[in-house]
Each structure stands twice: as C-alpha cells, then as structure tokens.
Design a protein around this motif. Structure first.
Motif, PDB file in Angstrom:
ATOM      1  N   GLU A  41       0.418  16.442 -72.067  1.00  0.00           N
ATOM      2  CA  GLU A  41       1.501  15.759 -72.757  1.00  0.00           C
ATOM      3  C   GLU A  41       2.837  15.997 -72.070  1.00  0.00           C
ATOM      4  O   GLU A  41       3.678  15.092 -71.976  1.00  0.00           O
ATOM      5  CB  GLU A  41       1.564  16.234 -74.215  1.00  0.00           C
ATOM      6  CG  GLU A  41       0.371  15.821 -75.054  1.00  0.00           C
ATOM      7  CD  GLU A  41       0.439  16.398 -76.454  1.00  0.00           C
ATOM      8  OE1 GLU A  41       1.208  17.370 -76.654  1.00  0.00           O
ATOM      9  OE2 GLU A  41      -0.245  15.888 -77.356  1.00  0.00           O
ATOM     10  N   ASN A  76       3.318  16.698 -68.828  1.00  0.00           N
ATOM     11  CA  ASN A  76       3.337  15.935 -67.578  1.00  0.00           C
ATOM     12  C   ASN A  76       3.575  14.455 -67.827  1.00  0.00           C
ATOM     13  O   ASN A  76       4.324  13.799 -67.091  1.00  0.00           O
ATOM     14  CB  ASN A  76       2.026  16.123 -66.816  1.00  0.00           C
ATOM     15  CG  ASN A  76       1.861  17.531 -66.269  1.00  0.00           C
ATOM     16  OD1 ASN A  76       2.845  18.236 -66.055  1.00  0.00           O
ATOM     17  ND2 ASN A  76       0.625  17.944 -66.062  1.00  0.00           N
ATOM     18  N   TYR A  77       2.942  13.960 -68.855  1.00  0.00           N
ATOM     19  CA  TYR A  77       3.129  12.540 -69.199  1.00  0.00           C
ATOM     20  C   TYR A  77       4.577  12.271 -69.593  1.00  0.00           C
ATOM     21  O   TYR A  77       5.164  11.242 -69.218  1.00  0.00           O
ATOM     22  CB  TYR A  77       2.190  12.165 -70.352  1.00  0.00           C
ATOM     23  CG  TYR A  77       2.322  10.724 -70.795  1.00  0.00           C
ATOM     24  CD1 TYR A  77       1.793   9.685 -70.034  1.00  0.00           C
ATOM     25  CD2 TYR A  77       2.985  10.407 -71.984  1.00  0.00           C
ATOM     26  CE1 TYR A  77       1.926   8.368 -70.436  1.00  0.00           C
ATOM     27  CE2 TYR A  77       3.122   9.097 -72.398  1.00  0.00           C
ATOM     28  CZ  TYR A  77       2.590   8.077 -71.616  1.00  0.00           C
ATOM     29  OH  TYR A  77       2.731   6.776 -72.024  1.00  0.00           O
ATOM     30  N   GLU A 123       6.702  12.175 -66.442  1.00  0.00           N
ATOM     31  CA  GLU A 123       6.468  10.938 -65.695  1.00  0.00           C
ATOM     32  C   GLU A 123       7.181   9.758 -66.338  1.00  0.00           C
ATOM     33  O   GLU A 123       7.787   8.930 -65.655  1.00  0.00           O
ATOM     34  CB  GLU A 123       4.963  10.665 -65.608  1.00  0.00           C
ATOM     35  CG  GLU A 123       4.211  11.634 -64.701  1.00  0.00           C
ATOM     36  CD  GLU A 123       2.720  11.360 -64.690  1.00  0.00           C
ATOM     37  OE1 GLU A 123       2.294  10.396 -65.369  1.00  0.00           O
ATOM     38  OE2 GLU A 123       1.984  12.093 -64.012  1.00  0.00           O
ATOM     39  N   LYS A 124       7.125   9.678 -67.664  1.00  0.00           N
ATOM     40  CA  LYS A 124       7.803   8.587 -68.360  1.00  0.00           C
ATOM     41  C   LYS A 124       9.309   8.703 -68.219  1.00  0.00           C
ATOM     42  O   LYS A 124      10.008   7.687 -68.083  1.00  0.00           O
ATOM     43  CB  LYS A 124       7.412   8.599 -69.837  1.00  0.00           C
ATOM     44  CG  LYS A 124       5.948   8.304 -70.103  1.00  0.00           C
ATOM     45  CD  LYS A 124       5.571   6.902 -69.687  1.00  0.00           C
ATOM     46  CE  LYS A 124       6.218   5.861 -70.580  1.00  0.00           C
ATOM     47  NZ  LYS A 124       5.793   4.480 -70.228  1.00  0.00           N
TER      48      LYS A 124
END
Length: 506
Positions: free
Chosen positions: A63, A65-66, A69-70
């Motif tokens: 979560e 890392n996501y 990235e976003k």
C-alpha cells in the motif's frame, strides 16, 4: 477567485498537527478549488508533512509503494499539464507579437542548424508548426560532441521530415562541428610562410585529436544509413552531400550499400571510418558519376591501405567531375598520384597529407604539364618520404612560370624533408628557391612549418628579413582559416613499412 482555508475546510480539507490533509472532493468540478488551495499555499513543507502522514496510514509495504507511485504520477501529470499551458501561452503571445508570416518564418528556420531548429520547435506550437516544414530539413546536420543523443531513429525521422527536399546529411563526431575540412579555398595574400617551431609544439599541432567518447554508449550502428535505401532508393536519389565522422560502427558493406543508392551525390567526406578505400572508390565509380568533392581520411588504427592501378583508372573513368580530392593517411605512390592529377581535368584542390610512400618525383611531371591543369591548391603536409631535392626543383620550376594556376603549396613536416635516405632529414627547402619564388610570384602562398631545433642560420636570417617586410605582416599563420587541416598522430602516420607491396604495384 482565491479562497481561504476556512472555505476549504468546509469542503473537505482540515488541519491536523500543523499539517494540511486534503480529502479530495467527490466530484471533478471541485478539482479547481483543490488545486487553487494548493497553489495558494506557499509553505511547501506542509504538503510534505501531509504526504508523510497519509503514507503512515498505509499498513502494508504494498500500500505504501502504491501510494508513492500514485503521488509521483500525480506530480508528473500536473507538470505535463503545466508545460502544455506554458507552450500554449507562448503560442498565443508569439501569434500576436511575431512579426513574420508563416512563409518567412519557415525561410528563417531553414537557415538554422538542425539542433537549433529542434530547440526552436520545442519552444511553442507556433514555432513547432513552422519548424516541421520539410524545407527546414533539406540540410540535416547531426554532428555533435555528444554522440549519445543521436540514434538511428533520429536519423530516420529527420530524413522523413525532409521528404522531397532532402539534400544533405552529416553524422558523427566532428572536430569542426560539421564544417568541411576542405571547403572553399581563400587566398590570404602575398607571402611565403616559414615557421620554425619546437618539436613538442609541432607534435601537439599535428597530433590527431582523439575524441575519447565511450564507444559503448554510441547509438548509431552500421544500419544508420539504411534510410537512404528506403522507398526503392528514392530517398538516397535526392542526396547530394554526405559527411560521416568517426562512426566506427559503419563497415564497408553498409557504406557502399548506402552510396549505391545516391546517384546524385556530389560531395562525400569520410573521416575515421573503418572502410576499405578501394571498395569505396569502386562503388563511387559505378554509382556516383556526378561526384565533385571527395575527402577520405584513414582511421588511425589498422594497416595503412594502398591503391591499385586498376582502382585509380576506374575512379578516373567513373567520376570525371572531381574538382577537390583529399586522400589523407593512405599509401600513395608518385605514379598513382601523377595519374590522378593528370586524369581529372577539373581538379583544383588536392590534399595528400601523410601519404606514406610519396617521395615527390611526381612534381617533375607536374612542373612540365602543370600549365595544362587547373590545380590551384596542393597540400603535401607531413609526408614522411617527401624529398628535399624534389621540392627544391619544383620551387625553381614555379619561379620559371610553370603551374601558372597553382596558388597554394603546403610542404610542412614535423620531422623535416627527406634527403638521400629518408632517415636523414632537412628542416627546410632551398633558401634560394624560396627567395626567387617570393620575387617572381608574389601572389603565391607557400606554407613550410618545420622543427626549430633542426633549422639553419640561413633560414633564421631569411625569417628576420621577412619580418621586416610589410607584406609579411599582412598574413598571420601559414594555414588559412578557411582550410581546416586534419591532423594525425605520428604513430598512425608512420606505422607502415617503406616497401611497396603487391597491392601497391598492382
């Protein structure tokens, strides 16, 4: 209109622990208010703290890392949108203030270099539209000190943009940044230039400039010229000028394949390519009958290549329009050179610098038939076996009115001229011959640069007399600025054996 943070809090933004947490509104029509609130805030550290707190709320590494990235994606999209608006604003501004019409703008852009043209195209939409006109890419110059920015795809795209206007292509790492090393010759004035320099200075001036780029990073490959053969050879059929510098990935087969698709080629320059000279000349003889200028400089590595009599004859027959010929660093005999000089009726410029086997006996024949030739410039710079006696005899012939069209002669040598045995060196031509040449042909330009430690007292006295004259002050160095000499290291120049092999005698 600007909004304060109280209004933002009512719409989903709240303060927490000194930071600002943003809860995105459920509808896109409120996105403007959120962006405006972010832009109003001048405290960037508050946004960083908010991002940290939001990431801490994520439990697992996936979560987190996501989330990162976003966040990065959001920042990139915001930057792209801002760049688009910047270009659009520049376009609107230039549309109102740019004084030239589209046709005149295209004409101006067509005079720019290729890299400058690309910078102009990236400025705004208005300039991009003008810079995309095929006329602007008639002369493509992709020579650069940074070879990593040029790729096969770049070459192909540029040629496609040129379309039917494609006329010239220059690629590689060029010390002159695309300028021809034997371009238009300009006579500087009445002078005889004799420069006596130290051996170290001459070594520095004659050494080949080794551009130490990382060859592994080069993006141009042996197939970089395949675009010339596309559309059944229609692309190459329009090409008139091709200059290639230091592209070692191109081999003989790839080069000859490209040249065979260029029947209108009139100007070819090859510097430090690992190709066979005899194969290149044979290909030119078969396909490029309108060739007027050829400059071929051998690579500093590998065996020095010679020419066969058949190749010379084929070249004379296939390319009769040659007016400028430069073959630097090759094994050329006096017999071959004499045949080339007499065979090309329009020949005006000759550069055989660092020819390993050249002794100068061809100068005798040139002195007797020179008035029948159009030769204006003869460069024999740093030819190891060039003999003093042959040069002196030729200078006296010039004084007698032979070779009336010849205006420029360069016999400079960092080791001096050869005497009876080429191991014995003489640091200057005949003082008497130079004096007579200066008197009989005051417009003649002679360049003779030799090592100072081998000079004699006669030359020193002559130099002092030249320094006192008004004419000698009108000209600076012996090498005109309009002629760019290609320089070689002594290792590559003198690595060949002195005997003629079977290929040279063939």
């Amino acid at each position: 209109m600007p909004m304060d943070f109280q209004r933002i809090e009512k719409r989903g933004c709240h303060r927490s622990g000194g930071g600002i947490s943003l809860s995105l509104p459920p509808y896109n029509n409120n996105m403007e208010e959120v962006l405006e609130a972010l832009l109003e805030s001048s405290e960037s550290h508050l946004l960083a703290e908010s991002l940290e707190r939001l990431m801490e709320k994520r439990v697992t590494d996936v979560e987190k890392n996501y989330f990162l990235e976003k966040s990065l994606d959001l920042g990139q999209r915001l930057q792209e949108a801002a760049n688009r608006l910047t270009r659009q604003r520049a376009t609107d501004h230039n549309s109102l203030t740019w004084p030239l019409t589209h046709d005149l703008t295209v004409k101006v852009f067509s005079l720019l270099g290729t890299q400058t043209l690309c910078y102009a195209a990236a400025t705004c939409t208005l300039f991009n539209k003008s810079a995309m006109d095929p006329v602007c890419y008639a002369d493509i110059d992709l020579t650069s000190s940074d070879f990593k920015i040029i790729s096969n795809m770049t070459v192909s795209k540029m040629v496609q943009r040129a379309g039917l206007f494609f006329r010239s292509l220059k690629l590689g790492i060029s010390g002159q940044q695309g300028k021809s090393s034997t371009s238009s010759f300009k006579l500087l004035g009445s002078t005889v230039d004799i420069h006596l320099k130290s051996a170290d200075a001459l070594d520095r001036s004659w050494h080949y400039r080794n551009y130490k780029q990382d060859r592994s990073s080069f993006m141009l490959t042996r197939s970089c010229l395949e675009t010339l053969s596309s559309e059944n050879g229609m692309v190459g059929s329009m090409l008139k000028t091709l200059h290639l510098f230091n592209i070692t990935e191109i081999d003989t087969k790839a080069l000859c394949g490209a040249i065979s698709s260029c029947p209108s080629l009139s100007d070819l320059e090859l510097v430090d390519l690992h190709v066979q000279l005899k194969s290149v000349l044979s290909c030119l003889s078969s396909h490029c009958h309108f060739l007027e200028r050829l400059c071929c400089q051998s690579s500093k590595t590998g065996r020095v290549e010679g020419l066969r009599s058949y190749t010379c004859t084929q070249f004379l027959t296939g390319c009769p329009k040659i007016s400028s010929l430069s073959l630097k660093g090759f094994k050329l005999s006096d017999q071959k050179l004499d045949a080339l000089l007499k065979g090309f009726c329009n020949l005006k410029f000759v550069d055989f610098s660092t020819a390993s086997n050249l002794t100068g006996t061809f100068l005798r024949s040139l002195a007797h038939t020179g008035n029948e030739l159009q030769l204006q410039t003869l460069i024999l710079r740093d030819c190891m076996h060039l003999k003093e006696g042959e040069v002196d005899t030729f200078l006296f012939a010039l004084c007698s009115g032979e070779c009336k069209y010849l205006q420029y002669l360069d016999i400079s040598n960092k080791d001096g001229l050869a005497v009876a045995d080429w191991f014995e060196r003489q640091t200057s031509p005949s003082v008497e011959g130079i004096a007579r040449l200066r008197s009989e042909r005051p417009q003649f330009h002679l360049v003779a640069e030799f090592p100072a430690e081998k000079s004699c007292s006669d030359i020193d006295s002559m130099l002092s007399s030249f320094d006192d004259s008004d004419e000698s002050e009108a000209v600076g160095l012996g090498t005109p600025s309009s002629i760019s000499m290609s320089e070689f290291s002594s290792e590559s120049t003198y690595s060949s054996d002195t005997s003629s092999d079977s290929e040279e005698n063939g």
